[in-house]
Design a protein around this motif. Structure first.
Motif, PDB file in Angstrom:
ATOM      1  N   ILE A  37       0.834  -1.202   0.000  1.00 39.09           N
ATOM      2  CA  ILE A  37       0.000   0.000   0.000  1.00 39.09           C
ATOM      3  C   ILE A  37       0.874   1.259   0.000  1.00 39.09           C
ATOM      4  O   ILE A  37       0.544   2.268  -0.636  1.00 39.09           O
ATOM      5  CB  ILE A  37      -0.960  -0.044   1.198  1.00 39.09           C
ATOM      6  CG1 ILE A  37      -1.863  -1.274   1.103  1.00 39.09           C
ATOM      7  CG2 ILE A  37      -1.840   1.170   1.206  1.00 39.09           C
ATOM      8  CD1 ILE A  37      -2.724  -1.302  -0.110  1.00 39.09           C
ATOM      9  N   SER A  38       2.030   1.195   0.663  1.00 40.67           N
ATOM     10  CA  SER A  38       2.960   2.335   0.623  1.00 40.67           C
ATOM     11  C   SER A  38       3.476   2.556  -0.794  1.00 40.67           C
ATOM     12  O   SER A  38       3.601   3.709  -1.238  1.00 40.67           O
ATOM     13  CB  SER A  38       4.124   2.106   1.569  1.00 40.67           C
ATOM     14  OG  SER A  38       3.667   2.034   2.889  1.00 40.67           O
ATOM     15  N   THR A  40       1.800   1.831  -3.448  1.00 35.62           N
ATOM     16  CA  THR A  40       0.677   2.438  -4.158  1.00 35.62           C
ATOM     17  C   THR A  40       0.685   3.958  -4.010  1.00 35.62           C
ATOM     18  O   THR A  40       0.540   4.694  -4.992  1.00 35.62           O
ATOM     19  CB  THR A  40      -0.631   1.858  -3.598  1.00 35.62           C
ATOM     20  OG1 THR A  40      -0.608   0.454  -3.739  1.00 35.62           O
ATOM     21  CG2 THR A  40      -1.818   2.407  -4.324  1.00 35.62           C
ATOM     22  N   CYS A  41       0.884   4.419  -2.749  1.00 37.38           N
ATOM     23  CA  CYS A  41       0.894   5.864  -2.502  1.00 37.38           C
ATOM     24  C   CYS A  41       2.074   6.538  -3.198  1.00 37.38           C
ATOM     25  O   CYS A  41       1.947   7.639  -3.748  1.00 37.38           O
ATOM     26  CB  CYS A  41       0.945   6.140  -1.008  1.00 37.38           C
ATOM     27  SG  CYS A  41      -0.452   5.516  -0.134  1.00 37.38           S
ATOM     28  N   ALA A  44       1.326   6.877  -6.866  1.00 31.27           N
ATOM     29  CA  ALA A  44       0.347   7.932  -7.126  1.00 31.27           C
ATOM     30  C   ALA A  44       0.994   9.316  -7.017  1.00 31.27           C
ATOM     31  O   ALA A  44       0.708  10.220  -7.813  1.00 31.27           O
ATOM     32  CB  ALA A  44      -0.818   7.812  -6.150  1.00 31.27           C
ATOM     33  N   LEU A  45       1.896   9.492  -6.040  1.00 35.98           N
ATOM     34  CA  LEU A  45       2.551  10.800  -5.907  1.00 35.98           C
ATOM     35  C   LEU A  45       3.500  11.065  -7.074  1.00 35.98           C
ATOM     36  O   LEU A  45       3.618  12.217  -7.515  1.00 35.98           O
ATOM     37  CB  LEU A  45       3.309  10.880  -4.586  1.00 35.98           C
ATOM     38  CG  LEU A  45       2.435  11.251  -3.392  1.00 35.98           C
ATOM     39  CD1 LEU A  45       3.285  11.432  -2.161  1.00 35.98           C
ATOM     40  CD2 LEU A  45       1.692  12.533  -3.672  1.00 35.98           C
ATOM     41  N   ALA A  47       3.028   9.924 -10.108  1.00 33.49           N
ATOM     42  CA  ALA A  47       2.131  10.261 -11.219  1.00 33.49           C
ATOM     43  C   ALA A  47       1.642  11.697 -11.116  1.00 33.49           C
ATOM     44  O   ALA A  47       1.458  12.379 -12.127  1.00 33.49           O
ATOM     45  CB  ALA A  47       0.949   9.302 -11.247  1.00 33.49           C
ATOM     46  N   TYR A  54      -0.896   7.260 -16.901  1.00 29.08           N
ATOM     47  CA  TYR A  54      -0.983   5.794 -16.851  1.00 29.08           C
ATOM     48  C   TYR A  54      -0.303   5.208 -15.631  1.00 29.08           C
ATOM     49  O   TYR A  54      -0.423   4.007 -15.396  1.00 29.08           O
ATOM     50  CB  TYR A  54      -0.443   5.166 -18.128  1.00 29.08           C
ATOM     51  CG  TYR A  54       0.989   5.481 -18.462  1.00 29.08           C
ATOM     52  CD1 TYR A  54       1.291   6.475 -19.368  1.00 29.08           C
ATOM     53  CD2 TYR A  54       2.027   4.770 -17.888  1.00 29.08           C
ATOM     54  CE1 TYR A  54       2.594   6.769 -19.685  1.00 29.08           C
ATOM     55  CE2 TYR A  54       3.333   5.059 -18.199  1.00 29.08           C
ATOM     56  CZ  TYR A  54       3.607   6.060 -19.111  1.00 29.08           C
ATOM     57  OH  TYR A  54       4.892   6.350 -19.409  1.00 29.08           O
ATOM     58  N   MET A  56      -1.288   5.809 -12.697  1.00 26.18           N
ATOM     59  CA  MET A  56      -2.391   5.492 -11.782  1.00 26.18           C
ATOM     60  C   MET A  56      -2.897   4.067 -12.013  1.00 26.18           C
ATOM     61  O   MET A  56      -3.321   3.404 -11.074  1.00 26.18           O
ATOM     62  CB  MET A  56      -3.534   6.483 -11.955  1.00 26.18           C
ATOM     63  CG  MET A  56      -3.195   7.873 -11.511  1.00 26.18           C
ATOM     64  SD  MET A  56      -2.615   7.957  -9.838  1.00 26.18           S
ATOM     65  CE  MET A  56      -4.095   7.539  -8.973  1.00 26.18           C
ATOM     66  N   ASP A  57      -2.842   3.583 -13.274  1.00 27.66           N
ATOM     67  CA  ASP A  57      -3.167   2.176 -13.546  1.00 27.66           C
ATOM     68  C   ASP A  57      -2.240   1.252 -12.779  1.00 27.66           C
ATOM     69  O   ASP A  57      -2.672   0.259 -12.187  1.00 27.66           O
ATOM     70  CB  ASP A  57      -3.040   1.888 -15.039  1.00 27.66           C
ATOM     71  CG  ASP A  57      -4.115   2.566 -15.837  1.00 27.66           C
ATOM     72  OD1 ASP A  57      -5.149   2.880 -15.229  1.00 27.66           O
ATOM     73  OD2 ASP A  57      -3.931   2.778 -17.039  1.00 27.66           O
ATOM     74  N   SER A  59      -0.745   1.910 -10.040  1.00 31.49           N
ATOM     75  CA  SER A  59      -1.113   2.010  -8.626  1.00 31.49           C
ATOM     76  C   SER A  59      -2.269   1.068  -8.284  1.00 31.49           C
ATOM     77  O   SER A  59      -2.214   0.322  -7.295  1.00 31.49           O
ATOM     78  CB  SER A  59      -1.470   3.464  -8.333  1.00 31.49           C
ATOM     79  OG  SER A  59      -2.123   3.562  -7.125  1.00 31.49           O
ATOM     80  N   ILE A  60      -3.309   1.078  -9.140  1.00 34.00           N
ATOM     81  CA  ILE A  60      -4.465   0.195  -8.901  1.00 34.00           C
ATOM     82  C   ILE A  60      -4.037  -1.265  -8.969  1.00 34.00           C
ATOM     83  O   ILE A  60      -4.454  -2.102  -8.160  1.00 34.00           O
ATOM     84  CB  ILE A  60      -5.586   0.497  -9.915  1.00 34.00           C
ATOM     85  CG1 ILE A  60      -6.086   1.924  -9.741  1.00 34.00           C
ATOM     86  CG2 ILE A  60      -6.743  -0.437  -9.745  1.00 34.00           C
ATOM     87  CD1 ILE A  60      -7.074   2.327 -10.788  1.00 34.00           C
ATOM     88  N   ALA A  63      -2.281  -2.403  -5.799  1.00 32.38           N
ATOM     89  CA  ALA A  63      -3.243  -2.596  -4.716  1.00 32.38           C
ATOM     90  C   ALA A  63      -3.965  -3.937  -4.866  1.00 32.38           C
ATOM     91  O   ALA A  63      -4.123  -4.682  -3.889  1.00 32.38           O
ATOM     92  CB  ALA A  63      -4.241  -1.444  -4.687  1.00 32.38           C
ATOM     93  N   ILE A  64      -4.383  -4.269  -6.108  1.00 32.21           N
ATOM     94  CA  ILE A  64      -5.103  -5.531  -6.342  1.00 32.21           C
ATOM     95  C   ILE A  64      -4.204  -6.729  -6.032  1.00 32.21           C
ATOM     96  O   ILE A  64      -4.621  -7.684  -5.368  1.00 32.21           O
ATOM     97  CB  ILE A  64      -5.609  -5.595  -7.796  1.00 32.21           C
ATOM     98  CG1 ILE A  64      -6.731  -4.596  -8.012  1.00 32.21           C
ATOM     99  CG2 ILE A  64      -6.123  -6.961  -8.134  1.00 32.21           C
ATOM    100  CD1 ILE A  64      -7.157  -4.489  -9.438  1.00 32.21           C
TER     101      ILE A  64
END
Lengths: 84, 122
Positions: A37-38, A40-41, A44-45, A47, A54, A56-57, A59-60, A63-64
């Motif tokens: 999860i870290s 992921t963050c 996102a930052l 991006a 892209y 953000m894709d 990142s998702i 997470a999955i």
């Protein structure tokens, strides 16, 4: 923004310490989950900083994968099969 | 104005993430560590994604950030619940100052009832 990314990396290093040190196997599993999860963050930052949509894709997807890995390992710990 | 609000959300999210990871190091027990890390990191990540959405608006990036926040808000408590239940039945000890254990009491009562029924049948 660089300071925020460095702080999140520090949090990822904390959870890496717990994943190396942890006394039981569940400690390692939850530490790897929190590390995902870290990441992921952090993605996102990055991006947001370079304005690339892209990432953000990515990142998702991180997470999955973290969620699926945690769920599979918890099923394995309980002693059941994966399709139960 | 909305930009300032988005940066405030992002700073709050990073703070909660860092505090959750610090709780993962500092707490004494598996269950304490799990609740600290999961609650803090879920709230922090949702705040960060909401801040990115407020900064970008209804864009490609903003909508993807909103989807990611919704997904993490759903899946993170599910994973923590499954992992804590499976590690309780795996037999990981609690902290020695823990005062109550409802799931262990339920399992003990179920075992006692099953044993009594078996004795009555015999």
């Amino acid at each position: 923004m660089d300071i925020l990314i460095i702080l999140l990396s520090l949090g990822a290093f904390f959870s890496l310490y717990r994943a190396l040190q942890g006394p039981s196997i569940s400690d390692r599993v939850i530490a790897v989950d929190i590390m995902g999860i870290s990441f992921t963050c952090i993605t996102a930052l990055i991006a947001l900083k370079y304005d690339i949509a892209y990432l953000m894709d990515l990142s998702i997807i991180i997470a999955i994968l973290s969620f699926v890995g945690t769920l599979a390992l918890s099923k394995y710990l309980e002693g059941r099969s994966l399709d139960d | 104005m909305i930009s300032i609000l988005g940066w405030i959300f992002i700073i709050i999210g990073v703070t909660f993430d860092l505090l959750g990871c610090l709780g993962l190091v500092r707490f004494p027990d598996l269950y304490n560590r799990m609740q600290a890390a999961t609650k803090g990191v879920t709230l922090g990540t949702c705040g960060l994604m909401l801040g990115i959405f407020l900064l970008k608006g209804f864009n490609v990036m903003g909508v993807k950030a909103l989807v990611c926040a919704f997904f993490i808000l759903i899946t993170m408590p599910v994973a923590a619940h499954a992992l804590s239940r499976s590690s309780h039945s795996f037999g990981i000890k609690m902290w020695h100052k823990t005062i109550i254990d409802k799931l262990g009491q339920d399992k003990f009562n179920k075992d006692v009832i099953a044993k009594n029924e078996q004795e009555e049948k015999e």
